[in-house]
Design a protein around this motif. Structure first.
Motif, short mmCIF file in Angstrom:
data_model
loop_
_atom_site.label_atom_id
_atom_site.label_comp_id
_atom_site.label_asym_id
_atom_site.label_seq_id
_atom_site.Cartn_x
_atom_site.Cartn_y
_atom_site.Cartn_z
N TYR A 122 -6.13 -1.59 7.55
CA TYR A 122 -5.48 -0.39 7.40
C TYR A 122 -6.51 0.75 6.83
CZ TYR A 122 -1.30 2.42 6.47
OH TYR A 122 -0.20 3.43 6.57
N THR A 123 -7.52 0.27 6.00
CA THR A 123 -8.50 1.21 5.84
C THR A 123 -9.32 1.65 6.98
OG1 THR A 123 -8.82 0.22 3.68
CG2 THR A 123 -10.58 1.60 4.42
N HIS A 126 -7.28 4.23 8.71
CA HIS A 126 -7.37 5.56 8.31
C HIS A 126 -8.70 6.23 8.76
CE1 HIS A 126 -3.99 4.58 5.55
NE2 HIS A 126 -4.27 6.06 5.08
N LYS A 264 1.87 -6.12 -5.14
CA LYS A 264 1.05 -4.80 -4.85
C LYS A 264 -0.10 -4.59 -5.91
CE LYS A 264 4.35 -1.59 -6.56
NZ LYS A 264 3.60 -1.24 -7.79
N ARG A 267 -4.81 -7.29 -6.55
CA ARG A 267 -5.87 -7.05 -5.62
C ARG A 267 -7.04 -8.06 -5.50
NH1 ARG A 267 -5.30 -1.36 -3.73
NH2 ARG A 267 -3.75 -0.59 -4.88
N THR A 283 -11.00 1.18 -0.48
CA THR A 283 -9.64 1.00 0.28
C THR A 283 -8.83 2.50 0.67
OG1 THR A 283 -8.23 1.01 -1.46
CG2 THR A 283 -9.19 -1.17 -0.88
N TRP A 284 -7.96 2.44 1.62
CA TRP A 284 -7.32 3.61 2.07
C TRP A 284 -6.60 4.37 0.95
CZ3 TRP A 284 -4.47 -0.62 1.87
CH2 TRP A 284 -3.06 -0.79 1.42
N ASP A 285 -6.25 3.69 -0.06
CA ASP A 285 -5.46 4.31 -1.21
C ASP A 285 -6.37 4.43 -2.48
OD1 ASP A 285 -5.89 1.64 -1.81
OD2 ASP A 285 -3.78 0.99 -2.52
N GLY A 286 -7.57 4.78 -2.55
CA GLY A 286 -8.37 5.36 -3.17
C GLY A 286 -9.26 4.21 -4.29
#
Length: 379
Positions: A122-123, A126, A264, A267, A283-286
């Motif tokens: 998913y990263t 992005h 979630k 990690r 990662t895509w979420d920071g």
């Protein structure tokens, strides 16, 4: 999502699959051709592609056997899109991977790999959205100075870090992989992930391992049984992964199904240190991961951007024998308890660590903290 396209189609479709492939090993329209097609799709500006696992037509050849299903599933697990094709058209009823002895377990093994790699994939998605770089990258996009790399038709970069070289020849149990180079001593160094994986069928967990570094610019031969995909990783990579208990990325109405949302805050990361014990990833979420060897000789891990209630489970593969086996592990000045196995690290309610000598991997569990320091003891 489309299966046919002409020049300029990339501005209209987000993804492309390779059409209706033959359920065989032919280089014209069978399994090998699908890898070539996906790489061409990526070079044409469409970042997501994949093929019908198992093929779609079987008029000339027999229906696909277990070997073809397994190899095609392996390709799917390291493609931009992974989807099984249970239908199609041909002479007689089509087979299905789940009909064969060990078929379901082979399918599950590759799906577990794919699902655990979701944060990494998913990263990369992005990156594709922001830059247009495909998930399956022909070596021309990364190693444009390496003429031998550019000639490779059946291997590719799977995102930034992985080199995937799925087997596409019938009957092959060994597979040659060319390891690309930037040239002029610029690297990269490679680690053999596929051969050092340990897969635990009980929960579907992949445990990484360490063997040795490979320099680019050479061809190596690896063992490749039908439930394995040849896979290398650039040394210095940190790969975010999911807990193997996650069964779906969506919501579930059945309480027995573990979803991404349920875990979630847990990690996981596979850390492949380079020769200097450095690695990084994001990662895509920071989240931003870092591993560094400090001036005092210790190895320092940090993660930034994680919520304070996060738990981090790290597998750190690296040249431990060159610097010393892991000794004490501390976090924010406090010693972490040494566990008796990696299973105990996972099962414990709090932080801890364990060094797996056989795999040469240090397991660390951090709870509500974002750093760890590893002291190395002389060998």
């Amino acid at each position: 999502m489309a299966d046919q396209a002409i020049q300029g189609s990339q501005q209209y479709t987000w993804a492309q699959w390779t059409g209706d492939p033959s359920s065989d090993w032919s280089y014209a329209s069978g399994l090998p051709a699908q890898v070539v097609a996906s790489l061409n799709i990526g070079l044409s500006g469409m970042p997501y592609s994949g093929s019908d696992i198992g093929g779609f037509e079987w008029y000339v050849d027999p229906v696909p056997d277990l070997e073809l299903w397994a190899r095609w599933t392996a390709v799917g697990s390291v493609s931009g899109l992974m989807h099984e094709q249970g239908g199609g058209k041909g002479l007689g009823a089509k087979s299905n991977i789940f009909e064969f002895p060990n078929g379901t377990s082979i399918w599950r093994k590759f799906v577990k790999l794919r699902t655990q790699l979701f944060p990494y994939i998913y990263t990369q998605a992005h990156i594709a959205h922001e830059t247009g770089l495909p998930i399956m990258r022909h070596h021309l996009l990364t190693f444009w100075n390496d003429s031998l790399a550019i000639q490779q038709c059946y291997q590719y970069m799977f995102g930034d870090s992985f080199l995937a070289a799925p087997v596409v020849n019938q009957g092959a149990t060994k597979w040659e992989v060319y390891l690309p180079t930037y040239g002029d001593g610029l690297g990269p160094l490679w680690l053999d992930v596929g051969s050092t994986f340990q897969y635990d069928s009980a929960d579907g967990r992949y445990r990484i391992g360490f063997s040795d570094y490979y320099t680019g610019g050479q061809t190596v031969t690896v063992e490749s049984p039908i439930d394995n995909v040849p896979l290398f990783v650039m040394a210095g990579s940190i790969i975010p992964v999911l807990d193997p208990r996650v069964l779906t990325l969506n919501n579930a109405t059945n309480s027995s199904v573990t979803t991404w949302w349920d875990l979630k805050d847990l990690r996981n990361a596979w850390i492949f240190a380079d020769k200097d014990f450095s690695a990084d990833g994001w990662t895509w979420d920071g989240l931003a991961y870092s591993l560094q060897r400090s001036l005092d000789g210790s190895v320092e891990f940090t993660v930034k951007g994680a919520p304070t209630n996060s738990t981090h489970i790290l597998q750190i593969a690296g040249p431990w024998s060159a610097y010393g086996v892991p000794g004490d592990v501390t976090s924010e000045g406090s010693d972490l308890p040494l566990q008796t196995s990696w299973e105990d690290v996972l099962a414990s309610g709090g932080p801890g660590y364990y060094y797996d000598q056989a795999q040469m991997v240090l397991w660390i569990k951090l709870t509500e903290t974002d750093s760890a320091s590893v002291t190395l003891n002389s060998v």
